[in-house]
Design a protein around this motif. Structure first.
Motif, mmCIF file in Angstrom:
data_model
loop_
_atom_site.group_PDB
_atom_site.id
_atom_site.type_symbol
_atom_site.label_atom_id
_atom_site.label_comp_id
_atom_site.label_asym_id
_atom_site.label_seq_id
_atom_site.Cartn_x
_atom_site.Cartn_y
_atom_site.Cartn_z
ATOM 1 N N GLU A 201 0.917 -1.156 -0.143
ATOM 2 C CA GLU A 201 -0.011 -0.149 -0.110
ATOM 3 C C GLU A 201 0.924 1.338 0.046
ATOM 4 O OE1 GLU A 201 0.334 -1.660 4.350
ATOM 5 O OE2 GLU A 201 -0.086 -2.520 2.148
ATOM 6 N N GLU A 202 1.864 1.275 0.802
ATOM 7 C CA GLU A 202 2.991 2.468 0.655
ATOM 8 C C GLU A 202 3.413 2.526 -0.666
ATOM 9 O OE1 GLU A 202 5.827 4.116 4.084
ATOM 10 O OE2 GLU A 202 6.829 2.233 2.670
ATOM 11 N N ALA A 205 1.177 4.195 -3.077
ATOM 12 C CA ALA A 205 1.087 5.790 -2.670
ATOM 13 C C ALA A 205 1.997 6.410 -3.048
ATOM 14 C CB ALA A 205 0.705 5.729 -1.089
#
Length: 228
Positions: A201-202, A205
């Motif tokens: 998820e990082e 992003a």
């Protein structure tokens, strides 16, 4: 004469050469022909840093030189078959970038230990293992395009890499980022210990913040400025 598209392929080639992705006379970048006739690619026999617009020609899906001069590369099917399979792709780069070749040959997955790797993963960068020989037939080109799928790049294990983009500018930046990501990962592993990297998820992003369309365009402009 399609001066603009030839100039674009020339710029991409010289940028890649300046980024140490050249391998003597091997490696090539191409732009999709706007009229759907094939790929604009450098003629065989020239190093990436030597490519000028008059050393770029148009090769169709059957391997005929439709416009321009010079011998065509044996590996033109890398380009023509990816264009056939991926209507969203406007630029294709194939190089023998050294750290990416080493990473793939070592059997390592690319992981986001650096910003650069976040441009590609997740998901994993696919690996083409059908052959380490040249991609010199339509059948091999089709198989490579199938392995690439919808990804931004593919490792040709024991051979090189292919990077793609909606245009040649973004494909060129992708090829440079892939080599940088591989080098940073190999350096990290060389220190030993337990490497750390971004969670999925990082990574996603960071990709949206760091490698958005505007940023990629700005990186291309920067790379062009460095040629001058």
């Amino acid at each position: 004469m399609n001066t603009d598209i030839r100039e674009l392929v020339s710029l991409s080639s010289r940028i890649l050469g300046g980024a140490d992705q050249g391998d003597f006379i091997w490696g090539h970048a191409s732009a999709r022909d706007p009229e759907g006739r094939g790929a604009w690619i450098k003629a065989s026999g020239w190093g990436l840093q030597e490519v000028t617009p008059d050393r770029v020609h148009l090769v169709d899906r059957e391997g005929a030189v439709v416009e321009g001069e010079g011998r065509r590369h044996l590996e033109y099917p890398i380009h023509t078959e990816i264009y056939a399979a991926r209507p969203d792709v406007g630029g294709v780069v194939h190089t023998h970038s050294p750290h990416a070749v080493a990473l793939a040959a070592a059997g390592q997955e690319l992981v986001p230990v650096s910003h650069a790797a976040n441009f590609f993963v997740p998901p994993s960068v696919p690996r083409f293992t059908l052959t380490a020989d040249l991609i010199f037939t339509q059948e091999l080109g089709v198989a490579l395009a199938e392995t690439l799928g919808g990804a931004r790049a593919v490792f040709l294990v024991n051979h090189g890499i292919v990077a793609v983009g909606p245009d040649l500018q973004s494909a060129t930046v992708a090829a440079i980022l892939l080599e940088r990501a591989a080098e940073q990962q190999l350096v990290t592993l060389g220190y030993g210990g337990v490497p750390a990297w971004s969670a999925p998820e990082e990574s996603i992003a960071k990709r949206e913040r760091i490698y958005n369309e505007t940023a990629i365009s700005n990186v291309w402009d920067y790379l062009v400025r460095q040629l001058k």
